[in-house]
Every structure is written in C-alpha cells, then in structure tokens.
Write a protein that holds these residues in place. Structure first.
Motif, PDB file in Angstrom:
ATOM      1  N   LEU A 144       0.864  -1.171   0.000  1.00  0.00           N
ATOM      2  CA  LEU A 144       0.000   0.000   0.000  1.00  0.00           C
ATOM      3  C   LEU A 144       0.899   1.217   0.000  1.00  0.00           C
ATOM      4  O   LEU A 144       1.783   1.345   0.840  1.00  0.00           O
ATOM      5  N   ARG A 145       0.676   2.066  -0.959  1.00  0.00           N
ATOM      6  CA  ARG A 145       1.514   3.255  -1.079  1.00  0.00           C
ATOM      7  C   ARG A 145       0.775   4.460  -0.525  1.00  0.00           C
ATOM      8  O   ARG A 145      -0.427   4.602  -0.702  1.00  0.00           O
TER       9      ARG A 145
ATOM     10  N   VAL B 103      -4.272   7.450   6.618  1.00  0.00           N
ATOM     11  CA  VAL B 103      -3.367   6.297   6.561  1.00  0.00           C
ATOM     12  C   VAL B 103      -3.893   5.183   7.460  1.00  0.00           C
ATOM     13  O   VAL B 103      -3.899   4.008   7.078  1.00  0.00           O
ATOM     14  N   SER B 104      -4.384   5.548   8.637  1.00  0.00           N
ATOM     15  CA  SER B 104      -4.950   4.570   9.559  1.00  0.00           C
ATOM     16  C   SER B 104      -6.134   3.852   8.925  1.00  0.00           C
ATOM     17  O   SER B 104      -6.252   2.627   9.025  1.00  0.00           O
ATOM     18  N   GLN B 105      -6.983   4.585   8.255  1.00  0.00           N
ATOM     19  CA  GLN B 105      -8.138   3.983   7.593  1.00  0.00           C
ATOM     20  C   GLN B 105      -7.708   3.068   6.449  1.00  0.00           C
ATOM     21  O   GLN B 105      -8.280   2.000   6.259  1.00  0.00           O
ATOM     22  N   LEU B 106      -6.690   3.488   5.712  1.00  0.00           N
ATOM     23  CA  LEU B 106      -6.165   2.683   4.613  1.00  0.00           C
ATOM     24  C   LEU B 106      -5.604   1.358   5.133  1.00  0.00           C
ATOM     25  O   LEU B 106      -5.906   0.289   4.601  1.00  0.00           O
ATOM     26  N   ILE B 107      -4.817   1.437   6.194  1.00  0.00           N
ATOM     27  CA  ILE B 107      -4.230   0.242   6.804  1.00  0.00           C
ATOM     28  C   ILE B 107      -5.330  -0.694   7.299  1.00  0.00           C
ATOM     29  O   ILE B 107      -5.296  -1.903   7.072  1.00  0.00           O
ATOM     30  N   ASP B 108      -6.322  -0.122   7.969  1.00  0.00           N
ATOM     31  CA  ASP B 108      -7.419  -0.921   8.501  1.00  0.00           C
ATOM     32  C   ASP B 108      -8.240  -1.560   7.387  1.00  0.00           C
ATOM     33  O   ASP B 108      -8.562  -2.749   7.443  1.00  0.00           O
ATOM     34  N   HIS B 109      -8.557  -0.787   6.371  1.00  0.00           N
ATOM     35  CA  HIS B 109      -9.382  -1.278   5.265  1.00  0.00           C
ATOM     36  C   HIS B 109      -8.724  -2.452   4.531  1.00  0.00           C
ATOM     37  O   HIS B 109      -9.392  -3.391   4.108  1.00  0.00           O
ATOM     38  N   HIS B 110      -7.404  -2.388   4.381  1.00  0.00           N
ATOM     39  CA  HIS B 110      -6.687  -3.429   3.639  1.00  0.00           C
ATOM     40  C   HIS B 110      -6.066  -4.493   4.545  1.00  0.00           C
ATOM     41  O   HIS B 110      -5.399  -5.416   4.054  1.00  0.00           O
ATOM     42  N   ASN B 111      -6.239  -4.323   5.857  1.00  0.00           N
ATOM     43  CA  ASN B 111      -5.747  -5.297   6.820  1.00  0.00           C
ATOM     44  C   ASN B 111      -4.253  -5.600   6.650  1.00  0.00           C
ATOM     45  O   ASN B 111      -3.841  -6.753   6.545  1.00  0.00           O
ATOM     46  N   VAL B 112      -3.454  -4.541   6.594  1.00  0.00           N
ATOM     47  CA  VAL B 112      -2.002  -4.661   6.503  1.00  0.00           C
ATOM     48  C   VAL B 112      -1.376  -3.922   7.678  1.00  0.00           C
ATOM     49  O   VAL B 112      -2.053  -3.204   8.411  1.00  0.00           O
ATOM     50  N   SER B 113      -0.078  -4.079   7.838  1.00  0.00           N
ATOM     51  CA  SER B 113       0.587  -3.471   8.996  1.00  0.00           C
ATOM     52  C   SER B 113       1.412  -2.236   8.665  1.00  0.00           C
ATOM     53  O   SER B 113       1.960  -1.609   9.567  1.00  0.00           O
TER      54      SER B 113
ATOM     55  N   PHE C 193      10.384   4.637   2.149  1.00  0.00           N
ATOM     56  CA  PHE C 193      10.140   4.807   3.573  1.00  0.00           C
ATOM     57  C   PHE C 193       8.941   3.963   3.959  1.00  0.00           C
ATOM     58  O   PHE C 193       8.098   3.646   3.124  1.00  0.00           O
ATOM     59  N   VAL C 194       8.855   3.629   5.247  1.00  0.00           N
ATOM     60  CA  VAL C 194       7.725   2.845   5.741  1.00  0.00           C
ATOM     61  C   VAL C 194       7.090   3.581   6.914  1.00  0.00           C
ATOM     62  O   VAL C 194       7.780   4.221   7.721  1.00  0.00           O
ATOM     63  N   PHE C 195       5.775   3.506   6.971  1.00  0.00           N
ATOM     64  CA  PHE C 195       5.013   3.991   8.115  1.00  0.00           C
ATOM     65  C   PHE C 195       4.140   2.824   8.546  1.00  0.00           C
ATOM     66  O   PHE C 195       3.304   2.348   7.785  1.00  0.00           O
ATOM     67  N   SER C 196       4.356   2.361   9.782  1.00  0.00           N
ATOM     68  CA  SER C 196       3.695   1.144  10.250  1.00  0.00           C
ATOM     69  C   SER C 196       2.662   1.446  11.324  1.00  0.00           C
ATOM     70  O   SER C 196       2.578   2.562  11.845  1.00  0.00           O
ATOM     71  N   VAL C 197       1.886   0.429  11.669  1.00  0.00           N
ATOM     72  CA  VAL C 197       0.931   0.543  12.763  1.00  0.00           C
ATOM     73  C   VAL C 197       1.670   0.930  14.039  1.00  0.00           C
ATOM     74  O   VAL C 197       1.194   1.745  14.835  1.00  0.00           O
TER      75      VAL C 197
ATOM     76  N   ILE D 254       7.909  -5.924   0.689  1.00  0.00           N
ATOM     77  CA  ILE D 254       8.460  -5.567   2.001  1.00  0.00           C
ATOM     78  C   ILE D 254       8.722  -6.877   2.731  1.00  0.00           C
ATOM     79  O   ILE D 254       7.940  -7.825   2.649  1.00  0.00           O
ATOM     80  N   LEU D 255       9.821  -6.910   3.457  1.00  0.00           N
ATOM     81  CA  LEU D 255      10.176  -8.086   4.237  1.00  0.00           C
ATOM     82  C   LEU D 255      10.401  -7.640   5.679  1.00  0.00           C
ATOM     83  O   LEU D 255      11.125  -6.671   5.915  1.00  0.00           O
ATOM     84  N   THR D 256       9.768  -8.313   6.609  1.00  0.00           N
ATOM     85  CA  THR D 256       9.955  -7.990   8.021  1.00  0.00           C
ATOM     86  C   THR D 256      10.803  -9.052   8.695  1.00  0.00           C
ATOM     87  O   THR D 256      10.992 -10.144   8.158  1.00  0.00           O
TER      88      THR D 256
END
Length: 140
Positions: free
Chosen positions: A19-20, A30-40, A51-55, A116-118
C-alpha cells in the motif's frame, strides 16, 4: 504451516501487497487505509528512497499526543534499506540485525520496490536450527 527452506530468497518471502501513501496524507487517512486493507504498514517513495510507516509508528505518534490530522510530511519517517529479490533471507536477516530495523524493501533488477520483508517474515521462513547454528547469541 510454513514449509522451511534453508536459504529461500527474499523475493519468495516478501509481502507483495504494497500500500503506497503520499506525504500529504493525514494520519487518520493512513490509519483507515491500513485498517481497510488489513495490513501493517504503508510505503512511501520519496525521490529514489523508500520509507515505511507502520501501525507501530501510528501508535507511537498517537500515544505521544500527536494529532490524527497531522500529515506524513510532518513526521520523521523510517527510510528502509532495500535488497534485491534474489538475495537469500539469511543475508536479509544479517542486514536487519546490523541496522536494528524491522523492515527491508525488496527491489527487482530495475530497483523498483516489489515487496516488504519484516524480521518476522524471515524468522518464519528459515529453519530455526539454521539460525541457531548461524548465531547462537540470537536466541531469545
């Protein structure tokens, strides 16, 4: 159940659903986008860097009293180190271990971000005995 391989590639274990986000997006959007797509996390491309912005970043910002109306441009974002998709996960693990990060970008041969790799992705992809043999001090 995950099938363990001694040295899989980062490309085979990367999270490919990216998700970009853009710098003008608010924390709320961004919070809504993360929630809607169920990603971290979401990724941002700024110039030639990623760059990354995470939960986790979201929670830190809000718990520190940050506004949900703030834009990503107002925050300090984490630049991610990138590795080529054909690199082995053990190499990626060593990179994460040396720089203290949780995320790596995975790029193709033209250096476009493809995943992305965690640290968790790596740990679930490698036989634990390999990690123990590689670095005994890495045990909990």
């Amino acid at each position: 159940m995950t099938e363990f391989t001694i040295f899989p590639t980062v490309g085979s274990n990367a999270q490919k659903q990216l998700l970009r986000a853009t710098l003008d997006m608010t924390i709320r959007s961004v919070s809504q986008l993360i929630d809607h797509h169920n990603v971290s996390s979401v990724v941002l491309e700024i110039g030639e860097d990623y760059f990354v912005f995470s939960v986790e970043d979201l929670l830190k910002h809000l718990h520190a009293g940050g506004s949900s109306d703030a834009t990503l441009a107002e925050l300090t974002l984490r630049k991610i180190t990138c590795v080529f998709e054909n690199e082995r996960v053990l190499t990626a693990f060593e990179i994460l271990e040396s720089n203290g990060d949780r995320y790596l970008g995975v790029v193709d041969t033209t250096e476009n971000l493809v995943g992305i790799l965690t640290d968790t992705d790596i740990l679930s992809a490698v036989d634990p005995t390999v990690l123990v043999q590689k670095k005994p001090s890495a045990i909990w």
